[in-house]
Design an enzyme around this catalytic site. Sequence first.
Site, PDB file in Angstrom:
ATOM      1  N   ASP A 111       0.812  -1.217   0.000  1.00 57.13           N
ATOM      2  CA  ASP A 111       0.000   0.000   0.000  1.00 57.13           C
ATOM      3  C   ASP A 111       0.846   1.268   0.000  1.00 57.13           C
ATOM      4  O   ASP A 111       0.351   2.348   0.319  1.00 57.13           O
ATOM      5  CB  ASP A 111      -0.963  -0.003   1.200  1.00 57.13           C
ATOM      6  CG  ASP A 111      -2.155   0.908   0.975  1.00 57.13           C
ATOM      7  OD1 ASP A 111      -2.574   1.069  -0.190  1.00 57.13           O
ATOM      8  OD2 ASP A 111      -2.679   1.475   1.955  1.00 57.13           O
ATOM      9  N   ASP A 135      -4.258  -3.934  -5.260  1.00 53.26           N
ATOM     10  CA  ASP A 135      -3.628  -2.602  -5.340  1.00 53.26           C
ATOM     11  C   ASP A 135      -2.152  -2.631  -5.716  1.00 53.26           C
ATOM     12  O   ASP A 135      -1.568  -1.580  -6.002  1.00 53.26           O
ATOM     13  CB  ASP A 135      -3.758  -1.817  -4.015  1.00 53.26           C
ATOM     14  CG  ASP A 135      -5.189  -1.418  -3.707  1.00 53.26           C
ATOM     15  OD1 ASP A 135      -6.046  -1.542  -4.600  1.00 53.26           O
ATOM     16  OD2 ASP A 135      -5.454  -0.993  -2.575  1.00 53.26           O
TER      17      ASP A 135
END
Length: 345
Positions: A140, A180
């Site tokens: 992230d 992601d």
Amino acid sequence: MPSAPASPSSPARTRRRRMPRALVIAMIVVAALVVVGAVVAASIGVSSALRSLGAQPPAVGTRIVVPAEAPAATASEDASATADERAAAAYLAAQPTAFWLTPEKEPIGEVGARVAHLASQAREQDATLAIVVYGLPGRDCGNHSAGGLDEADYATWTAEIGQALQVARDVRQIVILEPDSLALSDECGNLADRSRQLGGAIDALAGTDTWIYLDGGHSTWHTAAKMAEIIRATGLYDRVRGFSTNVSNYNAASAEFDYAHALASALGGGHAIIDTSRSGAGTNGEWCNPEGRLVGEPGGTFGDEVVDTNLWIKPPGESDGECNGGPAAGVWWPQAAVELTREVR
């Protein structure tokens, strides 16, 4: 009077005609080919048998396991919670939802046992095992879900997951690999590193009836052309089933369906899984704990030649991060669970 049999030393018993060398070599080659052919045939037979036992990709009607370890299950029995909060948690605890494996909760030495337990539940429920592998180095990019392992430990951790999956090959397995990770790679500036790390994870996790999906972002992030460029640059797309979209996001299923088709077309083919766990009200433009959202279509509701099906991947009721009043990412948030389920309980 018959002639006497030739003696052991007579030319009739000792003289043998030798085969031409070329003929001998040809016979050896033929014999070798027969053996190889038998091995190949046996391998094909095993593969065919595995396919006939259910080695099929996810599709409409696929039902994934309802994990007993889900935070919603614990929250549903929380005596300090309100009646609404317990009801919302009980509803969500009964829904088939992917289980997120993180090194913070399932570290090296423990993650394999967790996968084995989830696979056992899948057998009992006659369901498909669905896991999210979420422990990539630099996860992230330091945002709300920051964390992950260093590269060496990540290889060890994913190898342990892969070994547990190997033991459970009788259960169909869906792996959502590092949501992601690719859509964020421009921001992180580390696509080459991530491609190498994801490639190692694919090697560790791949197997018969294991369907792996790379990160495909979502319809309100990169364009399909840009996302396809990122995925192609990894060199990994031909080693997986396809890509996942809308993971932990709120976009409407129809928008994601169109996006999945556009992305697959830009990639020259492939397949998708769409997360509809929180897609019921569509997006309001926010991605971190937006207000007024709803749970979406149940898993296995739709699909076609590109979209294998939709699933609940992000567990509804878990926070996106410390924003809009929420707790840390992944922590159970009773108020969110109540809001998301307000029209279905």
